[in-house]
Write an enzyme that holds these catalytic residues in place. Sequence first.
Site, PDB file in Angstrom:
ATOM      1  N   HIS A  78      52.072  20.253  30.162  1.00 54.81           N
ATOM      2  CA  HIS A  78      52.048  18.887  29.604  1.00 54.81           C
ATOM      3  C   HIS A  78      53.276  18.628  28.747  1.00 54.81           C
ATOM      4  O   HIS A  78      53.821  17.524  28.738  1.00 54.81           O
ATOM      5  CB  HIS A  78      50.772  18.659  28.789  1.00 54.81           C
ATOM      6  CG  HIS A  78      49.527  18.882  29.576  1.00 54.81           C
ATOM      7  ND1 HIS A  78      48.301  19.012  29.018  1.00 54.81           N
ATOM      8  CD2 HIS A  78      49.336  19.007  30.925  1.00 54.81           C
ATOM      9  CE1 HIS A  78      47.398  19.205  29.972  1.00 54.81           C
ATOM     10  NE2 HIS A  78      48.008  19.223  31.135  1.00 54.81           N
ATOM     11  N   HIS A 235      47.045  12.468  36.236  1.00 57.03           N
ATOM     12  CA  HIS A 235      47.251  13.709  35.483  1.00 57.03           C
ATOM     13  C   HIS A 235      47.841  14.801  36.385  1.00 57.03           C
ATOM     14  O   HIS A 235      48.650  15.619  35.929  1.00 57.03           O
ATOM     15  CB  HIS A 235      45.961  14.196  34.822  1.00 57.03           C
ATOM     16  CG  HIS A 235      46.226  15.381  33.960  1.00 57.03           C
ATOM     17  ND1 HIS A 235      46.770  15.268  32.705  1.00 57.03           N
ATOM     18  CD2 HIS A 235      46.145  16.710  34.216  1.00 57.03           C
ATOM     19  CE1 HIS A 235      46.985  16.468  32.212  1.00 57.03           C
ATOM     20  NE2 HIS A 235      46.611  17.368  33.113  1.00 57.03           N
ATOM     21  N   ASP A 239      51.104  17.081  35.662  1.00 53.67           N
ATOM     22  CA  ASP A 239      51.170  18.542  35.777  1.00 53.67           C
ATOM     23  C   ASP A 239      52.313  18.966  36.706  1.00 53.67           C
ATOM     24  O   ASP A 239      53.050  19.904  36.409  1.00 53.67           O
ATOM     25  CB  ASP A 239      49.871  19.087  36.373  1.00 53.67           C
ATOM     26  CG  ASP A 239      48.751  19.187  35.352  1.00 53.67           C
ATOM     27  OD1 ASP A 239      49.014  19.161  34.143  1.00 53.67           O
ATOM     28  OD2 ASP A 239      47.588  19.298  35.802  1.00 53.67           O
ATOM     29  N   HIS A 262      48.669  24.494  40.084  1.00 55.29           N
ATOM     30  CA  HIS A 262      49.818  25.163  39.477  1.00 55.29           C
ATOM     31  C   HIS A 262      50.355  26.305  40.340  1.00 55.29           C
ATOM     32  O   HIS A 262      51.554  26.542  40.404  1.00 55.29           O
ATOM     33  CB  HIS A 262      49.446  25.703  38.096  1.00 55.29           C
ATOM     34  CG  HIS A 262      49.052  24.608  37.164  1.00 55.29           C
ATOM     35  ND1 HIS A 262      49.921  23.610  36.806  1.00 55.29           N
ATOM     36  CD2 HIS A 262      47.889  24.330  36.546  1.00 55.29           C
ATOM     37  CE1 HIS A 262      49.297  22.774  35.988  1.00 55.29           C
ATOM     38  NE2 HIS A 262      48.065  23.188  35.822  1.00 55.29           N
TER      39      HIS A 262
HETATM   40 ZN   LIG Z   1      47.248  19.403  33.096  1.00 55.38          ZN
END
Ligand SMILES: [Zn+2]
Length: 300
Positions: A78, A235, A239, A262
């Site tokens: 973030h 969001h 990311d 991720h």
């Molecule tokens: Zn996040």
Amino acid sequence: MFLQRTIRKRVEVKGIGLHTGKPTKLTFCPAPENTGVYFVRSDLPGRPALAARASNVQATQLATTVGGDKFSVATVEHCLSTLSAFRIDNLFIELDGPEIPIGDGSAKPFLDALLEAGMVEQETPRKYAYINQTIYYGDADKYAYIAPYNGLRITCTIDFPHPRIGKQTMDIDINEQSFAREIAPARTFGFMRDVEILRSKGLALGGSMKNAIVLDPEEILNPEGLRFHDEFVRHKVLDALGDLVTLGMPLMGNVVLYKAGHDLMNRLVKKILESTESYRTIELGADLPENPFETQYLWA
Ligand SMILES: [Zn+2]
């Protein structure tokens, strides 16, 4: 010519760590040109530093951690996403503990701090990674690829079997204005059942409806509701931008993500770095005449 950027002065962000639940302080500090982005653990002897680079990433399902043998910094994405949108090339991110403050679960606290600090241009031109041919990573179920594009564009699709999420897609050109308006306020989200499992393992101790959208099997539990009807996919774009900083240079291309997390982002970034025939480094203004990014800065 477009020059490298750092920030004008030191600026702090205070909060608690998502996992530890303990108070933590982050300080953004100006860095000389050609430094890149480094995390510095000011609480440890010798103030060890680690580059925000893909080779140092320990990606998890939950968050991106940058770590070496001796220390690590958790939940970096973030804070890094704002750097990607604002193309801040050189920065020291000092931290007095193992985790970045979670804030309200969005990039807003970091964006506000960086705008308060202001930016300065440095002497050396910025080099972009300019994608020449598509680089693909993934399988049928989840994938991430990057295609040639004049600018930085994210096309992101998520699909969660939850009545309040479902399938959401966002396709957005990233610049300072679009990031600040459309992406930065979007909060992270989690499912109550996962929170309970995490807590039993001593994780997510700082997690609450103050720093995440929390869902039960049917509903959103936060009394204030959502900031955007599609806050979830926004969001994920946030990311992804944070994870792209670990490339070590600003990117020009269209990043297309399907159910990417991720781990997939980290693999894509590593594959870009390996695919040296698929990108070239360019200077805007010299190698590419037009500037596809904004000309109105939010910090000037
Ligand atoms: Zn996040």
